[in-house]
Design a protein around this motif. Structure first.
Motif, short mmCIF file in Angstrom:
data_model
loop_
_atom_site.label_atom_id
_atom_site.label_comp_id
_atom_site.label_asym_id
_atom_site.label_seq_id
_atom_site.Cartn_x
_atom_site.Cartn_y
_atom_site.Cartn_z
N MET A 6 0.81 -1.19 0.00
CA MET A 6 0.00 0.00 0.00
C MET A 6 0.86 1.26 0.00
O MET A 6 0.52 2.25 -0.63
N GLN A 7 1.98 1.21 0.70
CA GLN A 7 2.89 2.36 0.76
C GLN A 7 3.37 2.74 -0.64
O GLN A 7 3.50 3.92 -0.94
N THR A 8 3.59 1.76 -1.49
CA THR A 8 4.07 2.03 -2.85
C THR A 8 3.06 2.85 -3.64
O THR A 8 3.44 3.68 -4.46
N LEU A 9 1.77 2.66 -3.38
CA LEU A 9 0.74 3.41 -4.09
C LEU A 9 0.76 4.89 -3.73
O LEU A 9 0.23 5.71 -4.46
N ILE A 10 1.39 5.23 -2.64
CA ILE A 10 1.57 6.63 -2.24
C ILE A 10 2.93 7.13 -2.73
O ILE A 10 3.05 8.26 -3.22
N VAL A 11 3.94 6.29 -2.59
CA VAL A 11 5.30 6.67 -2.95
C VAL A 11 5.45 6.96 -4.44
O VAL A 11 6.05 7.96 -4.84
N TYR A 12 4.89 6.09 -5.29
CA TYR A 12 5.07 6.27 -6.73
C TYR A 12 4.51 7.59 -7.26
O TYR A 12 5.21 8.29 -7.99
N PRO A 13 3.29 7.98 -6.92
CA PRO A 13 2.82 9.28 -7.41
C PRO A 13 3.65 10.46 -6.88
O PRO A 13 3.94 11.41 -7.61
N ALA A 14 4.06 10.38 -5.62
CA ALA A 14 4.89 11.45 -5.06
C ALA A 14 6.24 11.51 -5.78
O ALA A 14 6.74 12.60 -6.10
N TYR A 66 7.45 1.52 -11.53
CA TYR A 66 7.30 2.97 -11.41
C TYR A 66 7.13 3.62 -12.78
O TYR A 66 6.42 4.62 -12.91
N LEU A 91 12.54 9.05 -2.51
CA LEU A 91 11.20 8.49 -2.39
C LEU A 91 11.14 7.07 -2.96
O LEU A 91 10.46 6.20 -2.39
#
Length: 108
Positions: free
Chosen positions: A1-9, A63, A47
């Motif tokens: 789930m963290q990746t779904l936040i990290v990638y857009p950022a 990514y 990130l």
């Protein structure tokens, strides 16, 4: 789930950093644009280390699909050009590929 936040950022940081160089070299903006651009690119790299992938290459490959979608959002939001249907079809295909790479079942 963290990746779904990290990638857009990470995508926003990478695109902003690259755009700073584009603005300097292609749009005749001040060379001072490079300074926030470098900071943004460093943030991007940092990130990506938070992506939940077992291997760096796999994290970077997945990514790529997110980056493509974010680039088209940038095209629309910042540059004022609306993506056409081929942009959207291509982005959807890339995002599907990124999902397969990131979430596909792996053998032990």
């Amino acid at each position: 789930m963290q990746t779904l936040i990290v990638y857009p950022a990470a995508a926003v940081a990478e695109i902003a950093g690259c755009f700073a160089f584009w603005a300097w070299l292609r749009l005749d903006k001040s060379p001072l644009w490079v300074l926030p651009g470098l900071a943004s690119l460093a943030l991007f790299a940092w990130l990506l280390t938070f992506a939940e992938a077992s291997m760096a290459g796999r994290a970077y490959a997945a990514y790529g699909g997110v980056y493509i979608v974010a680039s088209l959002v940038w095209l629309w939001a910042v540059e004022g050009a609306v993506p056409d249907r081929w942009d959207l079809v291509g982005a959807a295909a890339c995002l599907a590929g990124a999902g397969i790479i990131l979430f596909g079942p792996r053998g032990a």
